[in-house]
Enzyme design. Structure first.
Site, PDB file in Angstrom:
ATOM      1  N   ASP A 111       0.794  -1.222   0.000  1.00  0.00           N
ATOM      2  CA  ASP A 111       0.000   0.000   0.000  1.00  0.00           C
ATOM      3  C   ASP A 111       0.829   1.275   0.000  1.00  0.00           C
ATOM      4  OD1 ASP A 111      -2.356  -1.499   0.122  1.00  0.00           O
ATOM      5  OD2 ASP A 111      -2.230  -1.626   2.300  1.00  0.00           O
ATOM      6  N   CYS A 112       2.140   1.153   0.207  1.00  0.00           N
ATOM      7  CA  CYS A 112       2.945   2.370   0.293  1.00  0.00           C
ATOM      8  C   CYS A 112       4.381   2.065  -0.118  1.00  0.00           C
ATOM      9  CB  CYS A 112       2.916   2.942   1.705  1.00  0.00           C
ATOM     10  SG  CYS A 112       3.735   1.901   2.929  1.00  0.00           S
ATOM     11  N   ASP A 130       6.295  22.326 -32.891  1.00  0.00           N
ATOM     12  CA  ASP A 130       6.194  22.100 -34.324  1.00  0.00           C
ATOM     13  C   ASP A 130       4.917  22.775 -34.816  1.00  0.00           C
ATOM     14  OD1 ASP A 130       6.744  20.977 -36.840  1.00  0.00           O
ATOM     15  OD2 ASP A 130       5.429  19.278 -36.415  1.00  0.00           O
ATOM     16  N   CYS A 152       6.190   6.276   7.884  1.00  0.00           N
ATOM     17  CA  CYS A 152       5.202   5.916   6.854  1.00  0.00           C
ATOM     18  C   CYS A 152       4.637   7.141   6.129  1.00  0.00           C
ATOM     19  CB  CYS A 152       4.064   5.114   7.471  1.00  0.00           C
ATOM     20  SG  CYS A 152       4.413   3.345   7.572  1.00  0.00           S
ATOM     21  N   ASP A 175       5.106  16.053 -33.419  1.00  0.00           N
ATOM     22  CA  ASP A 175       4.401  14.809 -33.724  1.00  0.00           C
ATOM     23  C   ASP A 175       5.049  14.001 -34.841  1.00  0.00           C
ATOM     24  OD1 ASP A 175       3.771  16.432 -35.915  1.00  0.00           O
ATOM     25  OD2 ASP A 175       1.832  15.456 -36.186  1.00  0.00           O
ATOM     26  N   CYS A 225       7.811   6.908  13.280  1.00  0.00           N
ATOM     27  CA  CYS A 225       7.462   6.059  12.134  1.00  0.00           C
ATOM     28  C   CYS A 225       7.462   6.878  10.843  1.00  0.00           C
ATOM     29  CB  CYS A 225       6.093   5.436  12.357  1.00  0.00           C
ATOM     30  SG  CYS A 225       5.418   4.696  10.868  1.00  0.00           S
ATOM     31  N   THR A 258       2.956  21.843 -38.150  1.00  0.00           N
ATOM     32  CA  THR A 258       2.003  20.924 -38.763  1.00  0.00           C
ATOM     33  C   THR A 258       1.686  19.757 -37.828  1.00  0.00           C
ATOM     34  OG1 THR A 258       2.906  21.486 -40.923  1.00  0.00           O
ATOM     35  CG2 THR A 258       1.520  19.517 -40.789  1.00  0.00           C
ATOM     36  N   ASP A 298       0.713   9.373  14.098  1.00  0.00           N
ATOM     37  CA  ASP A 298       1.325   8.678  12.961  1.00  0.00           C
ATOM     38  C   ASP A 298       0.259   8.159  12.004  1.00  0.00           C
ATOM     39  OD1 ASP A 298       3.523   7.277  11.494  1.00  0.00           O
ATOM     40  OD2 ASP A 298       2.267   5.577  12.066  1.00  0.00           O
TER      41      ASP A 298
END
Length: 721
Positions: A16-17, A417, A375, A614, A373, A419, A700
């Protein structure tokens, strides 16, 4: 891939992290034969480059012991397809945090409920039998602490001794020894609830990208001769013909071969108004056919369609760390051991040197472990980056990593650019002059001569005739005159349609008409003339027009003080005409190496350059720029070379992409302030004895949840234009 190494991918549940990813990364690297490792939290995947004799099962076992059930992804499922498959689905017994289950049925919820129930029972026992109340809280503590301590031990053995689980285990066990079992049990419960909330928030971000895959229908109606049968959309062959009914989603990227209908592209491009499309027009997988039955020819397989390319680019981007994230990860590796040392010093120094009460200062030292902590700090950047990449992808803004997202906000000059970038890339008839005949008549005759031609100027005339709903009569005796034009007869009259120079070889033109034609030329327009017999009957002015939003997009950049310049290989007069319309500096008649040289010159002058283009001729400049941005209709070379891509060809999306960078970095700053600010306050209040274990873990957990929720706000970003 290195010739001496293989690459394998794994599905990893429960990450999750960034702290989770770090533990998985370290554990995998410690397996013999592993050369390199890449972990994606958002995709729940692990990619390992390894020797042929590496023990893949050992990798899965070690990571599984950390609390993240891991299963290999078969090579055939190596990339998520546009059909929403994202590798093999683990069995129910393998899941720890399974996004296919409702959040309230996951193991984390069950563990938190078990711990909460045990704590309630402990309070009840303590009320009925106070003499054993301490031990009832110890028992309740063990319900939640044993799984945490097991993960801490596995992490230490796998090379991650300074994890949040380690800090939590030390703090909880220490609290028991100083008689704070009740508080320790509550702290563990709060920790489990915090983990649960982190998981729910992370799954929201994952669902955002999986939602893209779900846009593509699972089945399609394949036309085979006079028969139509339903087949899996993933199995559609290239060049196959597909029937799409009103209300159906388009099952593949393709080109309409029969039928006219309005296509709702909002799910893919964000366009609010359906576009009218007919034979020859492209359609994207996941868009909705609203009006009539159409048939499309499949132009890309499921794994290569627009949606699949978006998902693949976003996945790759999420695996690329931003500079801020890399710094915080390095910082946290020093920070966590420092917290352990600080906690020990707070617990030991005052009693030893100043005669303070041991129990009181040990308690404060344990609280500091929880305050320390990392986290919230570690997740502050990747959560925001992942949410921003997902939100951008929803609007067709693809960025190849957090580093690109972080870099864009510093842009001071955008080189574009002409065109296909500032202009549509398709010539349009802008002016028609009828001489002795009406505009409708000469447009009808010209369209008759050009029917069936694929020349860009012919297509412009045919498109104008279609837009004006002009009848197109049959033409006879058609013949191309190389380098000059086309001759034929319509309604018994001999016609010639061609360049002005070729027309002047056949007849003369009046002074007034010449003046008007010169005005067209000065405006960068190409002029074609229609002759009936030897007399000029009509004049067509044709030009590749600026995109509808070009001026607004450039104005948005200028409001931020960002300069703009056009770099084009087109002729000077045409380029300057477009530049004057858009109010921008123009450098024309450039070769690819000229564009690259100009980008490097701008950088040498101190500019941070974003190059937008492009075409193949833009690739060298895209690579040289600080940020290369490919426009959506661009070539594969441009898309591969660029750092970012604008899928839907809106000039205003350039400003939006920079705006996304700015808002994301502001969000990251907020997250870091939340994470460090709460810790600083609690650190002071704990040392002076105002707060203890409960506020520490609440701070925390609260900081982590606040940071995650703040980052998730970016999922709702819809752009500024």
């Amino acid at each position: 891939m290195d010739a001496h190494f293989n690459t394998s991918r794994f599905r990893v549940e429960g990450m999750d992290c960034a702290a989770c990813a770090s533990k998985v990364d370290i554990a995998a690297r410690r397996v013999a034969g592993v050369e390199d490792v890449s972990v994606s939290v958002m995709n729940g995947t692990l990619t390992v480059k390894h020797a042929a004799d590496a023990d893949l099962q050992d990798i899965a076992t070690r990571i599984g012991n950390l609390g993240y059930p891991t299963t290999p992804i078969p090579a055939s499922n190596d990339r998520p397809s546009a059909q929403g498959a994202s590798g093999p689905v683990p069995t129910q017994g393998d899941r720890d945090h399974d996004e296919s289950l409702p959040w309230w049925k996951t193991k984390r919820v069950l563990l938190a409920l078990a711990c909460g129930t045990a704590l309630l029972l402990a309070y009840l026992v303590g009320w009925i039998r106070p003499e054993i109340g301490h031990w009832s809280f110890v028992a309740a503590l063990l319900v939640g602490l044993v799984p945490i301590a097991r993960r801490a031990l596995a992490g230490a053995l796998a090379g991650s001794p300074f994890s949040i689980e380690t800090l939590m285990s030390i703090a909880a066990i220490g609290a028991v020894f100083i008689g704070a079992a009740e508080e320790a049990a509550m702290v563990v419960l709060l920790f489990l609830v915090g983990e649960l909330l982190e998981g729910v928030a992370a799954s929201r971000a994952r669902a955002n990208i999986k939602g893209l895959a779900d846009l593509v229908p699972k089945t399609a109606m394949l036309v085979e001769g006079d028969m139509v049968r339903e087949v899996p959309a993933a199995a559609l062959p290239l060049a196959g013909i597909v029937l799409v009914r009103p209300g159906d989603r388009v099952p593949a990227d393709g080109e309409i071969v029969e039928g006219n209908s309005a296509i709702d592209e909002a799910p893919v491009t964000g366009e609010s108004v359906p576009k009218s499309k007919g034979p020859g027009d492209p359609v994207f997988a996941g868009t909705i056919n609203t009006d009539a039955v159409i048939r499309i020819r499949v132009t890309a397989k499921a794994a290569d369609n627009t949606i699949a390319r978006v998902i693949a680019l976003v996945e790759e981007a999420q695996e690329s760390k931003a500079p801020t994230e890399r710094f915080i990860n390095r910082f946290s590796r020093v920070y966590t051991p420092a917290v352990l040392v600080a906690g020990a010093l707070v617990a030991v120094v005052p009693p030893l040197l100043f005669g303070q009460v041991w129990g009181e200062w040990i308690y404060r030292g344990l609280a500091i472990l929880l305050i320390g902590c990392p986290c919230a700090l570690v997740i502050s950047t990747p959560a925001a980056i992942a949410a921003a990449l997902s939100a951008g992808a929803r609007r067709g803004l693809l960025l190849k990593g957090g580093a690109v997202l972080e870099q864009l906000r510093t842009t001071t000059m955008v080189a574009m650019d002409k065109t296909g970038t500032l202009t549509e890339g398709k010539p349009k008839v802008t002016d028609i002059i009828g001489i002795g005949r009406s505009e409708t008549q000469i447009l009808s005759m010209a369209a008759a001569l050009e029917t069936g031609s694929s020349h860009p100027l012919a297509l412009a005339i045919l498109a104008r005739a279609k837009a004006d709903k002009v009848p197109i009569p049959p033409a006879f005796d058609l013949k191309a005159v190389p380098g000059k034009g086309v001759v034929g007869s319509v309604g018994g009259e001999a016609l010639f349609l061609g360049s002005l120079a070729a027309g002047m070889e056949k007849t003369s033109i009046t002074h007034d008409l010449r003046t008007r034609i010169e005005a067209f030329n000065d405006a960068g327009k190409t002029v074609s003339v229609l002759l009936i017999g030897d007399v000029i009957a009509g004049v067509f002015a044709i030009r590749d027009e600026p995109r509808a939003d070009a001026r607004a997009g450039l104005d948005a950049l200028r409001k931020w003080g960002i300069g703009t310049v056009m770099l084009t290989g087109d002729n000077q007069r045409t380029a300057e005409a477009i530049g004057d319309m858009l109010g921008m500096k123009v450098l024309a008649e450039l070769l690819p190496e000229d564009k690259q040289r100009i980008v490097r010159t701008l950088q040498a002058e101190g500019q941070v350059v974003a190059k937008v283009g492009d075409g193949i001729n833009d690739a060298p400049a895209l690579a040289a720029a600080d940020t290369g941005i490919a426009m959506g209709g661009g070539t594969d070379v441009a898309l591969e070379t660029a750092d970012a891509a604008i899928l839907h060809g809106r000039v205003s999306d350039i400003a939006d992409m920079i705006a996304l960078s700015k808002v994301t970095m502001a969000n990251i700053g907020q997250n870091i302030a939340i994470a460090l600010g709460l810790k600083a306050v609690l650190l002071v209040t704990t040392i002076i004895g105002m707060t203890g274990l409960w506020p520490a873990i609440l701070a925390d957990t609260g900081a982590t949840v606040l940071v995650t929720l703040n980052a998730m706000r970016l999922l709702g970003w819809r752009g500024t234009t």
